[in-house]
Design an enzyme around this catalytic site. Structure first.
Site, PDB file in Angstrom:
ATOM      1  N   LYS A 209      24.856 -26.132  48.212  1.00 10.57           N
ATOM      2  CA  LYS A 209      25.468 -27.298  48.864  1.00 10.57           C
ATOM      3  C   LYS A 209      25.187 -27.255  50.365  1.00 10.57           C
ATOM      4  O   LYS A 209      24.785 -28.242  50.958  1.00 10.57           O
ATOM      5  CB  LYS A 209      26.971 -27.269  48.571  1.00 10.57           C
ATOM      6  CG  LYS A 209      27.730 -28.435  49.105  1.00 10.57           C
ATOM      7  CD  LYS A 209      29.185 -28.356  48.668  1.00 10.57           C
ATOM      8  CE  LYS A 209      30.019 -29.331  49.468  1.00 10.57           C
ATOM      9  NZ  LYS A 209      31.449 -29.226  49.183  1.00 10.57           N
ATOM     10  N   GLU A 215      22.730 -15.278  50.146  1.00 12.10           N
ATOM     11  CA  GLU A 215      22.190 -14.816  48.861  1.00 12.10           C
ATOM     12  C   GLU A 215      21.108 -15.779  48.354  1.00 12.10           C
ATOM     13  O   GLU A 215      20.022 -15.365  47.946  1.00 12.10           O
ATOM     14  CB  GLU A 215      23.305 -14.750  47.805  1.00 12.10           C
ATOM     15  CG  GLU A 215      24.337 -13.666  48.032  1.00 12.10           C
ATOM     16  CD  GLU A 215      25.530 -14.123  48.859  1.00 12.10           C
ATOM     17  OE1 GLU A 215      25.385 -15.109  49.634  1.00 12.10           O
ATOM     18  OE2 GLU A 215      26.595 -13.495  48.730  1.00 12.10           O
ATOM     19  N   GLY A 269      32.066 -27.056  45.693  1.00 15.19           N
ATOM     20  CA  GLY A 269      31.077 -26.242  44.978  1.00 15.19           C
ATOM     21  C   GLY A 269      31.508 -25.875  43.566  1.00 15.19           C
ATOM     22  O   GLY A 269      30.749 -26.014  42.600  1.00 15.19           O
ATOM     23  N   ARG A 270      32.752 -25.436  43.433  1.00 17.08           N
ATOM     24  CA  ARG A 270      33.215 -24.962  42.115  1.00 17.08           C
ATOM     25  C   ARG A 270      33.558 -26.110  41.157  1.00 17.08           C
ATOM     26  O   ARG A 270      33.965 -25.860  40.029  1.00 17.08           O
ATOM     27  CB  ARG A 270      34.373 -23.983  42.280  1.00 17.08           C
ATOM     28  CG  ARG A 270      35.513 -24.490  43.124  1.00 17.08           C
ATOM     29  CD  ARG A 270      36.501 -23.381  43.498  1.00 17.08           C
ATOM     30  NE  ARG A 270      37.539 -23.832  44.396  1.00 17.08           N
ATOM     31  CZ  ARG A 270      37.420 -23.876  45.715  1.00 17.08           C
ATOM     32  NH1 ARG A 270      36.310 -23.492  46.286  1.00 17.08           N
ATOM     33  NH2 ARG A 270      38.418 -24.286  46.470  1.00 17.08           N
ATOM     34  N   GLU A 355      39.469 -19.167  43.468  1.00 18.78           N
ATOM     35  CA  GLU A 355      39.019 -19.641  44.784  1.00 18.78           C
ATOM     36  C   GLU A 355      39.848 -20.875  45.183  1.00 18.78           C
ATOM     37  O   GLU A 355      40.026 -21.148  46.366  1.00 18.78           O
ATOM     38  CB  GLU A 355      37.515 -19.990  44.763  1.00 18.78           C
ATOM     39  CG  GLU A 355      36.886 -20.004  46.148  1.00 18.78           C
ATOM     40  CD  GLU A 355      35.357 -20.031  46.130  1.00 18.78           C
ATOM     41  OE1 GLU A 355      34.731 -18.967  46.234  1.00 18.78           O
ATOM     42  OE2 GLU A 355      34.783 -21.129  46.030  1.00 18.78           O
ATOM     43  N   HIS A 386      39.154  -5.432  20.419  1.00 23.49           N
ATOM     44  CA  HIS A 386      38.785  -4.016  20.346  1.00 23.49           C
ATOM     45  C   HIS A 386      38.647  -3.410  21.732  1.00 23.49           C
ATOM     46  O   HIS A 386      38.058  -2.344  21.885  1.00 23.49           O
ATOM     47  CB  HIS A 386      37.476  -3.867  19.572  1.00 23.49           C
ATOM     48  CG  HIS A 386      37.586  -4.360  18.161  1.00 23.49           C
ATOM     49  ND1 HIS A 386      37.923  -3.548  17.100  1.00 23.49           N
ATOM     50  CD2 HIS A 386      37.462  -5.610  17.643  1.00 23.49           C
ATOM     51  CE1 HIS A 386      37.968  -4.271  15.992  1.00 23.49           C
ATOM     52  NE2 HIS A 386      37.697  -5.535  16.298  1.00 23.49           N
ATOM     53  N   LYS A 506      31.928 -12.323  54.818  1.00 19.43           N
ATOM     54  CA  LYS A 506      30.556 -12.786  55.108  1.00 19.43           C
ATOM     55  C   LYS A 506      30.223 -12.489  56.563  1.00 19.43           C
ATOM     56  O   LYS A 506      29.135 -12.023  56.879  1.00 19.43           O
ATOM     57  CB  LYS A 506      30.446 -14.301  54.910  1.00 19.43           C
ATOM     58  CG  LYS A 506      30.351 -14.780  53.493  1.00 19.43           C
ATOM     59  CD  LYS A 506      30.033 -16.286  53.514  1.00 19.43           C
ATOM     60  CE  LYS A 506      30.432 -16.982  52.247  1.00 19.43           C
ATOM     61  NZ  LYS A 506      30.330 -18.426  52.295  1.00 19.43           N
TER      62      LYS A 506
HETATM   63  O1  F6P Z   1      31.831 -18.238  47.912  1.00 21.77           O
HETATM   64  C1  F6P Z   1      31.990 -19.274  48.803  1.00 21.77           C
HETATM   65  C2  F6P Z   1      31.177 -20.481  48.459  1.00 21.77           C
HETATM   66  O2  F6P Z   1      31.268 -21.358  49.531  1.00 21.77           O
HETATM   67  C3  F6P Z   1      31.596 -21.166  47.169  1.00 21.77           C
HETATM   68  O3  F6P Z   1      32.701 -21.972  47.301  1.00 21.77           O
HETATM   69  C4  F6P Z   1      30.356 -21.890  46.825  1.00 21.77           C
HETATM   70  O4  F6P Z   1      30.393 -22.326  45.507  1.00 21.77           O
HETATM   71  C5  F6P Z   1      29.322 -20.817  47.090  1.00 21.77           C
HETATM   72  O5  F6P Z   1      29.808 -20.177  48.248  1.00 21.77           O
HETATM   73  C6  F6P Z   1      27.918 -21.292  47.283  1.00 21.77           C
HETATM   74  O6  F6P Z   1      27.782 -22.178  48.341  1.00 21.77           O
HETATM   75  P1  F6P Z   1      26.496 -23.077  48.514  1.00 21.77           P
HETATM   76  O7  F6P Z   1      26.384 -23.974  47.342  1.00 21.77           O
HETATM   77  O8  F6P Z   1      26.718 -23.821  49.796  1.00 21.77           O
HETATM   78  O9  F6P Z   1      25.302 -22.154  48.613  1.00 21.77           O
END
Ligand code: F6P
Length: 542
Positions: A209, A215, A269-270, A355, A386, A506
């Site tokens: 987003k 990452e 995002g979620r 979150e 189990h 972060k």
């Molecule tokens: O972990 C924090 C967060 O902002 C989430 O809410 C989001 O889904 C994720 O990082 C990834 O963010 P982006 O889509 O901006 O890479």
């Protein structure tokens, strides 16, 4: 219309619930079942292909009535209307919350600042549809003229968990494309995926987003470098697409503007798998199935928006969960799907729920004086039976659990389905009734072992029975939990749609990263200093 802002503990219903709790906390569910033959029917909601039995809970009719009063006292109906009307309810980020618009019909009317967002949503849906068709039919080709065989989704958090969970859950409906998900900044993750890829036939979908996430950008760059080891620079336009709100950063990465699928800041995002973030879902199961997923979610939205609170599935689940969380002091909730397909469901819900509602400051900026979001965990049955069921049955903790089952096996294996279902039904029955000392003795158990074989019972569960796992029913199920999150956020008077709690770590990580190569002026606590030094030593040894 103003989004309500009510301290739940100051409502009459909360106070009544506290008093009421003292009278019911020790009541045995099995006694309530024995006394009221209609209990199961009273506490069951049948809606569409969903059958929710919430009778195996430590609630009486009075409890239910008071919980509904709580929903009214915190003005839940007004809050629902505020959300659906595009009000800026994510106040800390200054945004509306309109993931429901993404799955609404074309002629729906969802406005942000007076502008209907449906035309842009449908423009992107059309782009998803045509792109999916081209990739799936093979008319879209890679740089050597071969059709695509593999799709790599590069994203993390909401840009990974939703699509990854849905693709895995709906694998029965999948086409020939192999899908991979790269999320962790751990380089071993991306390298293991690379082992399976051929650059000539791989499509990369970068989902972020913000397009600033460490990452995702690290993994995207690593994959781009790997790709360019064998492909020419101009092949990027054929093999890399992006889903983002940050078009500038996407261009800087080198992706053609035509290869960008937009999303909007009014989709968290979620809650974004319904947008172009779900592109990999569409590629994996085809656009029609993706659209059925959205249609299912929309049906749940309509139910949630219009149904009376006492027959409203997400509302009822949220109220019951609040009852355990805030009155019984339950710390966690388990989600146990009786379907191996839902293997990743609890992981997905962990982000969606924790979150959102893992907050301790209320909507006035004051610390809350009560518990908010529960710890969510779970694994499919029967595997989990189990593993951790011992603790649920005989441990000291109260763990309310949602049991989710499907009537039909997709492969039609009735023998397995009967066994699965017998376990599904037996576990909630066992959790309800337990096993008394007298029953254990009657089995001829050696006296010294008797106490260990007693099951206290009275362990609460919801049973959600769905006819069949389809894209549509999965859409309903996910939307059901999304609305449960919303309802609990309203009750707890917290902002469910920001996530500032992920920022501190972060920021510190980016500082520490700079210290690995010499810039070690930063002050740390003694533990972190030692650990950093330990890593520096390891880093330089072979
Ligand atoms: O972990 C924090 C967060 O902002 C989430 O809410 C989001 O889904 C994720 O990082 C990834 O963010 P982006 O889509 O901006 O890479």
């Amino acid at each position: 219309m103003a989004f309500p802002n009510t301290d739940p503990t100051q409502t009459n219903s909360w106070k009544k619930l506290q008093e009421h709790f003292n009278t019911v906390k020790n009541v045995q569910m099995k006694t309530m079942f024995a006394e009221d033959p209609e209990r199961a029917n009273k506490f069951t909601i049948k809606w569409d292909d969903f059958y929710l039995d919430f009778s195996k809970n430590r609630i009486t009719e009075e409890t239910f009535k008071l919980l509904l009063e709580l929903a009214n006292d915190v003005k839940l109906k007004e809050a629902i209307n505020s959300q659906f009307s595009g009000e800026i309810i994510n106040k800390t980020e200054g945004r509306a919350v309109l993931h429901t618009a993404l799955r609404a019909p074309k002629d729906a009317d969802f406005k942000i600042n007076g502008v209907n967002v449906m035309p842009e949503i449908y423009a992107v849906k059309e782009k998803i549809e045509s792109f999916t068709t081209e990739v799936v039919t093979g008319s879209k080709k890679g740089y050597t003229g071969k059709a695509f065989t593999d799709v790599v989704n590069i994203g993390i958090g909401g840009s990974d968990l939703g699509p990854a969970m849905v693709v895995d859950t709906l694998q029965y409906y999948k086409n020939h494309l192999n899908t991979h998900f790269v999320s962790n900044v751990d380089g071993d993750h991306v390298n293991e995926v690379i082992k399976k890829l051929n650059p000539e036939t791989t499509l990369f979908v970068i989902v972020s987003k913000t397009f600033t996430t460490q990452e995702t950008l690290s993994n995207a760059n690593t994959l781009k470098t790997w790709f360019l080891n064998s492909a020419p620079e101009n092949a990027i336009a054929k093999h890399f697409v992006a889903v983002s709100t940050n078009i500038e950063n996407v261009k800087t990465f080198g992706i053609d503007a035509n290869n960008v699928f937009p999303m909007w800041d009014w989709v968290g995002g979620r809650f974004s798998l319904w947008s172009a973030v779900g592109l990999t879902i569409s590629l994996a199961i085809g656009y029609d199935n993706f659209n059925s997923l959205l249609k299912g979610a929309n049906k749940m939205d309509v139910h949630f928006k219009n149904e009376d609170l006492n027959r409203n599935i997400p509302v009822v689940l949220a109220l019951i969960s609040t009852w355990y969380n805030n009155f019984f002091g339950a710390e966690s909730e388990a989600v146990i799907p009786y379907s191996q397909y839902l293997n990743q469901f609890a992981t997905y819900l962990q982000q969606a729920i924790m979150e959102s509602n893992g907050k301790s400051v209320d909507r006035n900026g004051n610390p809350v004086s009560y518990q908010t979001g529960a710890v969510i965990w779970g694994e499919p049955g029967t595997n989990s039976q189990h593993a951790f069921f011992q603790l649920i049955h005989q441990g000291t903790k109260l763990i309310p659990a949602d049991f989710i089952g499907f009537g039909k096996s997709l492969h039609g294996n009735q023998d397995h389905q009967d066994k699965l279902t017998s376990n599904f039904l037996a576990q909630t029955e066992a959790l309800l009734n337990g096993k008394t000392k007298a029953e254990v003795v009657a089995e001829g158990t050696k006296e010294s072992v008797v106490p260990f074989k007693v099951f206290p019972g009275n362990k609460p569960t919801n049973t959600l029975y769905i006819n069949k796992l389809t894209p549509e029913s999965l859409g309903k199920l996910i939307a059901m939990y999304e609305h449960k999150i919303f309802v609990q956020g309203v009750i707890w008077n917290i902002f469910s749609y920001d996530q500032f709690g992920v920022e501190l770590g972060k920021q510190l990580a980016s500082k520490i990263l700079q210290e690995f190569d010499g810039n070690d002026n930063a002050k740390h606590d003694a533990s972190t200093t030692n650990l950093l030094q330990h890593y520096k030593n390891l880093r330089t040894t072979k």
